[in-house]
Design a protein around this motif. Sequence first.
Motif, PDB file in Angstrom:
ATOM      1  N   PRO A  82       0.835  -1.258  -0.090  1.00  0.00           N
ATOM      2  CA  PRO A  82      -0.067  -0.084   0.034  1.00  0.00           C
ATOM      3  C   PRO A  82       0.787   1.380   0.180  1.00  0.00           C
ATOM      4  N   PRO A  83       0.452   2.397  -0.858  1.00  0.00           N
ATOM      5  CA  PRO A  83       1.138   3.580  -0.957  1.00  0.00           C
ATOM      6  C   PRO A  83       1.405   4.259   0.514  1.00  0.00           C
ATOM      7  N   SER A 103       7.327   3.894   1.383  1.00  0.00           N
ATOM      8  CA  SER A 103       7.448   2.876   0.405  1.00  0.00           C
ATOM      9  C   SER A 103       7.411   3.621  -0.917  1.00  0.00           C
ATOM     10  N   TYR A 104       7.305   4.913  -0.952  1.00  0.00           N
ATOM     11  CA  TYR A 104       7.437   5.675  -2.268  1.00  0.00           C
ATOM     12  C   TYR A 104       8.678   5.379  -3.151  1.00  0.00           C
ATOM     13  N   ALA A 140       2.216   9.746 -10.238  1.00  0.00           N
ATOM     14  CA  ALA A 140       0.963   9.691  -9.593  1.00  0.00           C
ATOM     15  C   ALA A 140       0.154  10.924  -9.660  1.00  0.00           C
ATOM     16  N   GLY A 141      -1.054  10.785  -9.434  1.00  0.00           N
ATOM     17  CA  GLY A 141      -2.243  11.973  -9.707  1.00  0.00           C
ATOM     18  C   GLY A 141      -2.161  12.841  -8.249  1.00  0.00           C
ATOM     19  N   TYR A 151       2.537  13.458   0.402  1.00  0.00           N
ATOM     20  CA  TYR A 151       3.859  13.263   0.365  1.00  0.00           C
ATOM     21  C   TYR A 151       4.388  13.272  -1.161  1.00  0.00           C
ATOM     22  N   ILE A 152       3.466  13.486  -2.062  1.00  0.00           N
ATOM     23  CA  ILE A 152       4.113  13.511  -3.400  1.00  0.00           C
ATOM     24  C   ILE A 152       3.625  14.691  -4.096  1.00  0.00           C
ATOM     25  N   ARG A 153       4.615  15.582  -4.076  1.00  0.00           N
ATOM     26  CA  ARG A 153       4.306  17.046  -4.511  1.00  0.00           C
ATOM     27  C   ARG A 153       3.117  17.941  -4.021  1.00  0.00           C
TER      28      ARG A 153
END
Length: 350
Positions: free
Chosen positions: A56-57, A61-62, A90-91, A96-98
């Motif tokens: 799971p994200p 784990s990214y 990723a959208g 934690y992503i952009r």
Amino acid sequence: MQYVKLGSSGLDVSNICLGTMTWGTQNTQQDANDQMAVALEAGINFFDTAEMYSVPPNADSYGKTEIIIGNWLKANSDKRQDIVLATKIAGPGLSYIRDGRPVNGADLISAVDDSLKRLNTDYIDLYQIHWPNRTSPHFGKHWPGFYKLSDAESAEQSLQMAEILKAIDECIKQGKIRHWGLSNETPWGINQYLKLSEEQSLPRPVSIQNEFNLLHTKDWPYLIENCIHEEVAYLPWSPLAAGALSGKYADGQRPAGSRWTLVQRNGLFRDTPYSRQATQAYVDLAKQHNITPSQLALAWVKQVDGVSSTIIGATTIEQLNEDITAFNIELSDELQAGIMRIMQQYPVPF
């Protein structure tokens, strides 16, 4: 192994695509190395990953799966030309992503560079938008009224799509990616990108990957017909409905180390009373025909008109070999009729 054209790209890919999202959480580097060796030996030349993986994200784990593949490529650089490597940006929605913001041109270019570094490669064969900036009917959001389609302003979405297309075009011209595709999209999304690419002389999408399995057939026939006539390869993901169709979760079982024992970002939305009943019916049908439930589910997806390459995933070599074998199975008329009876009884089980 059978090979098919990846949409309008001209690339030949195996009709089995090796999914990798468990590598980094459920699987180690050695597990991944072993799976890639088995896949290549079987003739699989199509590998799919994403910057968001492993699953799971979460923030820890990214990027782990891309790093694992990159380690393998560094040690096996002579095999890079033998594989068609796909990854995804990723959208919006993951802080934690952009910072969870929508995909834009500058971020896409930066994300491509980051993936190239993690993957230890100079180019990506297929770069995909993991999910659109607007809400789309995926990950359990396909029921009427779950969200308002009219909340997405079409002119604004089109401007965002055009910016994404221009960034993709720049990456292609620089040799960083060869082709691009979509994921978790709709007919409107596909057609809007096709329209923009034609109007602005920009690269057209060559593929789309959406969830498609015996429990989840919403893309048939409308989206898949669209793909056939626009030369967009249709790549089903989760052909086993996150493992449910293997039958391993029957009667509430949760085998140690299985995905459903882990915290899920969207919850276990596939685990409903109707899904459990439908799955048991498919399990019983498979036993009557002396194949495994997983093989039944995969053999069915493979033969659907319009399916190009099916994305499979496994946590063990035994599972991987079982899945690969499924693609040599031809479903008899009797078995097809049995599948149809169950599907008509449980058309939308989750």
